[in-house]
Design a protein around this motif. Structure first.
Motif, short mmCIF file in Angstrom:
data_model
loop_
_atom_site.label_atom_id
_atom_site.label_comp_id
_atom_site.label_asym_id
_atom_site.label_seq_id
_atom_site.Cartn_x
_atom_site.Cartn_y
_atom_site.Cartn_z
N ASP A 288 0.90 -1.14 0.08
CA ASP A 288 0.02 -0.14 0.06
C ASP A 288 0.74 1.24 0.05
O ASP A 288 0.56 2.31 -0.54
CB ASP A 288 -0.90 -0.06 1.29
CG ASP A 288 -2.23 -1.08 0.88
OD1 ASP A 288 -2.32 -1.43 0.05
OD2 ASP A 288 -2.89 -1.13 2.09
N ARG A 289 1.95 1.06 0.55
CA ARG A 289 2.87 2.23 0.67
C ARG A 289 3.94 2.50 -0.60
O ARG A 289 4.16 3.60 -1.08
CB ARG A 289 3.69 1.97 2.01
CG ARG A 289 3.08 2.68 3.26
CD ARG A 289 3.69 2.51 4.62
NE ARG A 289 2.79 2.42 5.63
CZ ARG A 289 2.64 3.03 6.46
NH1 ARG A 289 3.89 3.91 6.77
NH2 ARG A 289 1.71 3.23 7.54
N VAL A 290 4.40 1.25 -0.75
CA VAL A 290 5.51 1.51 -1.95
C VAL A 290 4.95 1.28 -3.58
O VAL A 290 5.67 1.28 -4.50
CB VAL A 290 6.77 0.66 -1.78
CG1 VAL A 290 7.38 1.00 -0.34
CG2 VAL A 290 6.51 -0.76 -1.76
N GLY A 291 3.72 0.66 -3.51
CA GLY A 291 3.40 0.16 -4.98
C GLY A 291 4.12 -1.10 -5.39
O GLY A 291 4.47 -2.02 -4.78
N LYS A 292 4.55 -1.01 -6.68
CA LYS A 292 5.49 -2.09 -7.36
C LYS A 292 4.69 -3.58 -7.05
O LYS A 292 5.64 -4.60 -6.66
CB LYS A 292 6.79 -1.93 -6.82
CG LYS A 292 7.56 -0.48 -6.90
CD LYS A 292 9.08 -0.90 -7.08
CE LYS A 292 9.70 0.46 -7.29
NZ LYS A 292 9.11 1.40 -8.37
N PHE A 296 6.54 -7.14 -7.00
CA PHE A 296 6.62 -8.04 -5.88
C PHE A 296 6.17 -9.47 -6.08
O PHE A 296 6.30 -10.65 -5.49
CB PHE A 296 5.81 -7.59 -4.55
CG PHE A 296 6.41 -6.58 -3.94
CD1 PHE A 296 7.69 -6.88 -3.24
CD2 PHE A 296 6.28 -5.06 -3.94
CE1 PHE A 296 8.45 -5.76 -2.37
CE2 PHE A 296 7.05 -4.05 -3.07
CZ PHE A 296 8.27 -4.46 -2.52
N MET A 297 5.16 -9.52 -7.02
CA MET A 297 4.63 -10.94 -7.44
C MET A 297 5.59 -11.54 -8.19
O MET A 297 5.77 -12.99 -8.00
CB MET A 297 3.25 -10.65 -8.32
CG MET A 297 2.02 -10.26 -7.54
SD MET A 297 0.75 -10.27 -8.30
CE MET A 297 0.03 -8.67 -8.68
N MET A 298 6.49 -11.14 -9.02
CA MET A 298 7.51 -11.49 -9.39
C MET A 298 8.54 -12.14 -8.43
O MET A 298 9.07 -13.39 -8.55
CB MET A 298 8.42 -10.58 -10.45
CG MET A 298 7.90 -10.32 -11.80
SD MET A 298 8.86 -8.85 -12.70
CE MET A 298 10.26 -9.73 -12.86
N LEU A 299 8.93 -11.29 -7.48
CA LEU A 299 9.62 -11.74 -6.52
C LEU A 299 9.18 -13.14 -5.67
O LEU A 299 10.13 -14.00 -5.42
CB LEU A 299 9.90 -10.64 -5.47
CG LEU A 299 11.09 -10.79 -4.36
CD1 LEU A 299 12.53 -10.80 -5.18
CD2 LEU A 299 11.01 -9.74 -3.43
N PRO A 333 -0.44 -13.62 -2.03
CA PRO A 333 -1.72 -13.49 -1.74
C PRO A 333 -1.95 -11.98 -1.21
O PRO A 333 -2.97 -11.38 -1.70
CB PRO A 333 -2.20 -14.25 -0.70
CG PRO A 333 -0.93 -15.45 -0.96
CD PRO A 333 0.23 -14.77 -1.25
N ALA A 334 -0.97 -11.36 -0.52
CA ALA A 334 -1.19 -9.81 -0.09
C ALA A 334 -1.44 -8.84 -0.81
O ALA A 334 -1.87 -7.95 -0.88
CB ALA A 334 -0.21 -9.62 0.94
N VAL A 335 -0.66 -9.43 -2.07
CA VAL A 335 -0.70 -8.47 -3.35
C VAL A 335 -1.45 -8.76 -4.48
O VAL A 335 -2.23 -7.91 -4.90
CB VAL A 335 0.82 -8.44 -3.95
CG1 VAL A 335 1.01 -7.26 -4.91
CG2 VAL A 335 2.01 -8.38 -2.71
N MET A 336 -1.68 -10.16 -4.52
CA MET A 336 -2.43 -10.54 -5.71
C MET A 336 -3.94 -10.36 -5.59
O MET A 336 -4.52 -9.59 -6.58
CB MET A 336 -2.31 -12.02 -5.93
CG MET A 336 -2.89 -12.62 -7.11
SD MET A 336 -2.77 -14.26 -7.31
CE MET A 336 -3.26 -14.95 -5.76
N TRP A 337 -4.53 -10.71 -4.44
CA TRP A 337 -6.11 -10.38 -4.52
C TRP A 337 -6.27 -8.98 -4.62
O TRP A 337 -7.38 -8.65 -5.36
CB TRP A 337 -6.56 -11.15 -3.34
CG TRP A 337 -6.53 -12.66 -3.29
CD1 TRP A 337 -5.56 -13.37 -2.43
CD2 TRP A 337 -7.43 -13.53 -4.04
NE1 TRP A 337 -5.78 -14.75 -2.84
CE2 TRP A 337 -6.85 -14.81 -3.80
CE3 TRP A 337 -8.47 -13.39 -4.89
CZ2 TRP A 337 -7.41 -15.93 -4.25
CZ3 TRP A 337 -9.09 -14.69 -5.19
CH2 TRP A 337 -8.53 -15.90 -5.26
#
Ligand SMILES: N[C@@H](Cc1c[nH]cn1)C(=O)NCC(=O)O
Length: 431
Positions: A288-292, A296-299, A333-337
């Motif tokens: 939420d703070r840094v975007g990208k 992060f999903m790639m990582l 999951p924190a980023v994807m959904w």
């Protein structure tokens, strides 16, 4: 729920009451998650006492997902028709009956029917509980409430995967752990019943919000979704197929290939749950703070590629690959959904999430069956631990494809038609 006239006259429910409701309804998911994860710690007992193959174990876990390929289409409609409280109770009863049926007979087809009935209720129960949380927390602390809801649910998984430790006495027979799972199925029903009573009581005293959108699929909308949405769906299927079907066989794999006890194997598998309980909300705050988000999903996908091969080919401490997997299981999951909300219009979110859950279940069913077949085909066992390598290569390829889809997403989201996955942050959205 209340009519508009009565809504105006009544006060909003007090915060303490809302949080109590959240705990009660989350306990229904706690019971559900326990039953879901009750099979994998029992795999070696099912093999020794009932002669089950890995294909049979894969069937018991994969068949859970089969009715959901259809059920997710009708679950939302049913929730809308009969309301959240009745739907939650109905789905909870199905979860309980499924858990009970699984414990009733050593015959594979009876146990598989039990898991099917359980699956019929379980995934729709998750949808109903999600709708209930949205109903009570919309415009309030909704994200945090979802975080607490998942945390309580995952405690159920944690308890199931560690049952070889706290219920060691039960593992002398294949049936006792399944009867314990049935008790957790009863917790699911009791929690749903208490929620029903609480909502009835609250409807008389407080103004309650209406239902939120549920995971209904509107076929006409599908063609309108952007390719970026489909990259996320593709990542969803590869990612979850690399996690939950791995967990199905993980305890037995750890016992057979690494010589650990069932208790240690259960704990190692539960590390994923533990990491997710702590890491998912923290990673949520971070993106939420840094975007990208695509980065992060790639990582997260990159982390998954080597873990299975490390476990299959090396004797590195199992805590290392399981910790890497735990980070991926918290991060993706924190980023994807939430990313879906940036990629499709708000009024299509129900369809978008419904379709994603449907496709996720296709992957969960398919890969539970496939890995069970692969383990049997390669004669995976304590006497022949290298037989697990075929399955581990399949999982590792899923990590690679996940990485590829996340890369395609990142490429699209750094181009001219980006939706803001990489750039939107709480700072630049403030005000
Ligand atoms: N659809 C559920 C399946 C599940 C897993 N454990 C219990 N049920 C799911 O994918 N949940 C995702 C999660 O991160 O909990």
């Amino acid at each position: 729920m209340s009519t508009e006239a009565s809504t105006r006259a009544l006060p909003a429910p007090p915060a303490a009451f809302r949080w109590l409701v959240l705990v009660v309804i989350s306990l229904a998911m706690f019971g559900n998650y326990y039953v879901y994860d009750a099979i994998s710690p029992l795999a070696d007992v099912l093999q020794k006492q009932l002669g089950f193959t890995d294909g049979n174990i894969g069937l018991l876990q994969g068949i859970y997902s089969v009715p959901n390929i259809i059920m997710v289409l009708v679950g939302g409609i049913l929730i809308d028709r009969i309301g959240v409280k009745k739907a939650t109770f109905l789905f909870a009863v199905l979860c309980f009956m499924g858990a009970l049926l699984t414990a009733l007979s050593p015959k594979l087809w009876v146990m598989a029917s039990g898991r099917l009935v359980f699956g019929l209720g379980a995934e729709s129960l998750i949808v109903a509980v999600t709708a209930a949380v949205a109903q009570w927390f919309r415009g309030k602390e909704l994200s945090f409430a979802f975080g607490i809801n998942l945390l309580i649910a995952r405690l159920g998984s944690f308890a199931a995967l560690n049952s070889p430790t706290w219920a060691r006495w039960a593992f002398g027979s294949w049936r006792t752990p399944l009867l314990i799972a049935t008790v957790f199925g009863a917790v699911c029903v009791i929690a749903a019943g208490v929620y029903w009573l609480m909502e009835n009581g609250a409807a008389k005293r407080y103004a309650l919000g209406g239902q939120g959108g549920t995971d209904k699929v509107v076929w006409g909308d599908l063609l309108k979704f952007s390719p970026t949405y489909w990259y996320v769906v593709a990542l969803c299927i590869t990612f979850y197929s690399g996690i939950f079907p791995f967990q199905t066989f993980a305890v037995k794999f750890f016992q057979d290939a690494h010589g650990v006890t069932r208790e240690t194997g259960g704990f190692l598998s539960s590390m994923l749950t533990l990491f997710a309980m702590i890491g998912t909300p923290l990673f949520g705050l971070m993106v939420d703070r840094v975007g990208k988000r695509a980065l992060f999903m790639m990582l997260g996908s990159l982390l998954l590629i080597p873990v299975y091969l490390l476990m299959a080919y090396t004797h590195v401490s199992l805590f290392v690959p399981m910790a890497m997997m735990g980070i991926a299981f918290s991060l993706i999951p924190a980023v994807m959904w939430p990313s879906v909300a940036y990629l499709v219009p708000e009024e299509k979110l129900g369809t978008a999430y419904g379709l994603m859950t449907l496709i996720q279940n296709v992957g969960l069913a398919g890969f539970n069956f496939l890995i069970g077949w692969a383990n049997d085909h390669a004669a995976a066992s304590a006497a022949h631990p290298t037989g697990y390598r075929l399955g581990m290569w399949i999982f590792s390829s899923l990590g690679f494809f996940g990485f590829l889809f996340a890369y395609l997403l990142r490429r699209a989201e750094t181009g001219p038609d980006a939706h803001g996955l990489e750039t939107i942050t709480t700072a630049n959205q403030a005000g």
